[in-house]
Design an enzyme around this catalytic site. Structure first.
Site, PDB file in Angstrom:
ATOM      1  CG  HIS A 493      34.265  -3.376  23.839  1.00 46.44           C
ATOM      2  ND1 HIS A 493      33.244  -4.009  24.509  1.00 46.44           N
ATOM      3  CD2 HIS A 493      34.529  -4.140  22.746  1.00 46.44           C
ATOM      4  CE1 HIS A 493      32.918  -5.110  23.853  1.00 46.44           C
ATOM      5  NE2 HIS A 493      33.673  -5.209  22.767  1.00 46.44           N
ATOM      6  CD  GLU A 494      36.682  -3.512  19.740  1.00 48.57           C
ATOM      7  OE1 GLU A 494      37.329  -4.558  19.585  1.00 48.57           O
ATOM      8  OE2 GLU A 494      35.437  -3.474  19.703  1.00 48.57           O
ATOM      9  CG  HIS A 497      37.853  -7.814  22.272  1.00 47.06           C
ATOM     10  ND1 HIS A 497      37.217  -8.952  22.669  1.00 47.06           N
ATOM     11  CD2 HIS A 497      36.884  -6.978  21.810  1.00 47.06           C
ATOM     12  CE1 HIS A 497      35.907  -8.815  22.460  1.00 47.06           C
ATOM     13  NE2 HIS A 497      35.688  -7.623  21.940  1.00 47.06           N
TER      14      HIS A 497
HETATM   15 ZN   LIG Z   1      33.850  -6.806  21.398  1.00 46.29          ZN
END
Ligand SMILES: [Zn+2]
Length: 704
Positions: A493-494, A497
């Site tokens: 997830h990170e 980003h």
């Molecule tokens: Zn996030």
């Protein structure tokens, strides 16, 4: 799982071409641009005492630059006003980014104190810029000429968003209303800084101390060793300390056999900032909510949510409500079904116990084992953190986007747990640095986030320096970092980003991604954690290197969808709490936080005792001290985008380099925009649909 909200969102417009006289002493490493590769932050040279003078001098310089722009005798132009403003505040940006990096991930009492001390100064500085009438008039003049300026799309977006930013901040206010807004902004900034610090301390103080080893039954030896080490760090040798993570539910609740200990741990979490002591945030949050209602009223909006949503992809609260009207009943119905199933399971095993919030994880884990036979202890040995990183995350990024990574040990870091990698594009050229700081520390904010230490700007010739921070359990010395699949997803997830930041192709440093878009690339990237090709490459036994058996892998994929309604429902509850707090009018008088919270949840129709909100109001950092006020819905909204985008991949052959490139070009690399709906449509060929999300999460009604 959040983007680190930058305190200076209005101000971090980065480097400057206007040279003010720099009054900092030469031995302050923040004085000049970093000479490290990619202008990386010189953490090895930075000391706590460097920040305050650099921040103050940075504000002074930016003020000087702004005055020069405002008083420019030349007629306002895009270059001499909008671009000059965008590039002002080089030192302030550099010092602020370095300060935020440490204050968020490796803080100490000095930095905490400085954060509180500086907050009103930052707010005052921001106000001085926002309410500089001459500056705004020039911006307005350029804005009014926007159609005749023949600007490229990114420049046009910069102009429109700059103007909108001033409008949203109340730059059009005059006289008393303007003074009132300034005062409220400063008060809010102090209160949110206080909320953040009280929460860090409250969370730390509320860690559960255990002195009887029998209470630890069910935990692994690694977990017990780590809790013993945490106790030792606090001078409680011979005992065990279970530190709290930022959410209501705690990881140990999945394994603790002793129901009394589970209840204690849950209650420690639930009441962490409600102890009527110096860490009790309730009075502070009431003040924050009231101030925000007041600000919205001054701006002529019915409430704070209506004001804030203007600049988002969704544009207004009605669109968000419509979205939840479709989503919430489906999630709640499924969570109720799951609760019934767990209660039946409990009744079969432990007659007389009624399912409570602190029982959900341990029993759902047992059901998961019974149904899917996936035991976390069996699974974790296949997920060694750095193998997940290098052979999973980097591998999938290579297959999709053609990029590669090489560790660099020569770049200074602020803590030995931090690693740095250089990123190479498919042509072999290096173009960025990426850091990771994955292990939990007491002096780190909770959760996980992505942050830019240097942003991409073609105009400034800067390349991205990006960091992913998380709170994964740190193993005892010499032990491997074995993590569960949820944490694997957090890492993916990170990194999603990070990809969004790494691939940015933009002239101007500030990209201004709306909150209800920013979680799209991150949630989308989680999909590759479950991709069979990627899993086979990274899910390797830490001792033998053997790949995860296919049968276990199949179960993990299936099990990853199990209990999904719980996570979604607790998040929806959080979103609805957020919307309720930020839908208050100035005439609504709230004095009892707990009652308001209870009533708010009841009114949503998904009031499930066993499924408490992911964050309670009193520790809801995202909305009271982070960047998600009236924006927590963004997680579910962007889930819709990510599922819908993933469906596009599935329709076009899945994980391929060509698909990755298309997504990289049309989504990840896109520069500043103020029309994310069109951007998305360009990629998808149509508007986003909620159907893939309901389908993926198993929430589709039969015959839907
Ligand atoms: Zn996030």
């Amino acid at each position: 799982m959040r983007i680190l909200h930058r305190l200076f969102i209005l101000l971090l417009f980065c480097a400057s071409s206007l040279k003010g006289f720099n009054q900092l002493p030469d031995d302050n490493p923040l004085k000049y641009k970093s000479t490290l590769p990619y202008q990386a932050i010189p953490f090895d040279k930075l000391k706590d005492e460097h920040f305050k003078p650099a921040l103050i001098e940075g504000m002074r310089q930016q003020q000087e630059e702004i005055t020069a722009i405002a008083n420019n005798p030349a007629a306002p132009s895009f270059e001499n006003t909008i671009v000059a403003f965008e590039l002002s505040g080089e030192l302030f940006s550099r010092a602020g980014t370095a300060f935020n990096s440490l204050a968020g991930a490796n803080t100490n009492p000095t930095l905490q104190k400085l954060r509180v001390e500086m907050a009103p100064k930052f707010a005052a500085h921001s106000n001085d810029i926002t309410f500089n009438e001459k500056l705004f008039q020039r911006i307005q003049t350029v804005y009014n000429q926007r159609e005749s300026l023949k600007l490229d799309p990114e420049s046009k977006a910069l102009l429109e968003l700059t103007y909108q930013g001033f409008m949203l901040a109340g730059a059009t206010l005059t006289g008393e209303a303007r003074d009132q807004m300034k005062k409220l902004n400063e008060q809010e900034a102090s209160l949110t800084a206080n909320f953040g610090n009280m929460l860090v301390n409250g969370t730390k103080n509320s860690a559960l101390v255990i002195s009887d080893s029998t209470r630890l039954a069910g935990l692994s030896s690694g977990e017990i060793a780590s809790y013993a080490a945490a106790a030792k760090n606090r001078g409680l040798t011979g005992q065990w300390v279970i530190p709290l993570q930022n959410t209501t539910q705690q990881p140990a609740l999945q394994s603790l056999q002793d129901r009394g200990t589970r209840e204690k741990l849950f209650m420690a979490s639930w009441t962490r900032t409600e102890k009527n002591d110096s860490t009790d945030t309730r009075t502070v949050l009431l003040k924050i909510a009231a101030i925000r209602a007041e600000k919205a009223k001054i701006m002529g909006f019915p409430n704070f949510a209506a004001w804030r949503l203007q600049s988002q992809m969704a544009k207004d609260p009605e669109t968000v409500e419509k979205f939840f009207n479709e989503l919430a009943p489906a999630a709640a119905a499924k969570a109720k079904d799951d609760a019934r199933e767990i209660q039946e399971f409990i009744d079969q095993k432990h007659a007389g116990i009624t399912l409570e919030a602190w029982d959900w994880d341990i029993y759902s884990e047992e059901i998961r084992k019974a149904k899917y036979d996936v035991d976390e202890k069996e699974v974790k040995p296949y997920f060694e953190m750095y193998t997940v990183l290098e052979k999973g995350i980097f591998y999938s990024a290579n297959l999709l986007y053609g990029i590669t990574f090489k560790e660099r040990k020569d770049i200074p870091v602020y803590h030995p747990d931090v690693r740095v990698y250089e990123v190479f594009d498919n042509d072999g050229k290096s173009f960025a640095l990426w850091y990771c700081d994955y292990f939990k520390r007491d002096n780190k904010n909770g959760g996980a986030w992505n942050s830019a230490m240097v942003g991409k700007s073609i105009l400034q010739n800067t390349q991205p320096v990006i960091i992913n921070v998380a709170n994964l359990p740190k193993p005892a010395a010499g032990e491997p970092a074995l993590i569960d699949f949820d944490n694997v997803r957090t890492m993916f997830h990170e990194f999603g980003h990070a990809l969004h930041s790494l691939f940015a192709q933009q002239k101007y440093p500030g990209r201004r991604v709306p909150r209800d878009f920013v979680e799209f690339p991150s949630q989308f990237n989680e999909h590759w954690a479950m991709n069979p090709v990627v899993l086979k490459n990274y899910a390797l036994h830490y001792k033998t290197g053997a790949p995860i058996p296919q049968v276990l892998l199949d179960k993990i994929v299936k099990a990853s969808k199990f209990n999904a309604a719980y996570g979604l429902t607790e998040a929806i509850e959080g979103s609805l709490l957020d919307l309720k707090w930020h839908s208050l009018k100035t005439t609504d008088v709230v004095t009892d936080v707990d009652k308001f919270e209870k009533d708010a949840l009841k009114s949503t129709g998904i009031d499930l005792k066993a499924v408490p909100p992911r964050y309670r109001s009193s520790y809801f950092q995202h909305i009271f001290a982070g960047g998600y006020s009236a924006g927590y819905y963004s997680y579910q909204w962007t889930k819709m985008l990510s599922e819908d985008a993933f469906e596009w991949f599935e329709e076009h052959g899945g994980l391929t380099r060509a698909n990755g490139q298309r997504y990289r070009d049309l989504i990840l690399s896109q520069p500043m925009s103020n029309d994310y709906k069109t951007m998305y449509r360009n990629f998808r060929g149509r508007d986003a649909s909620i159907k893939p999300m309901l389908k993926y999460m198993g929430l589709e009604k039969k015959g839907f």
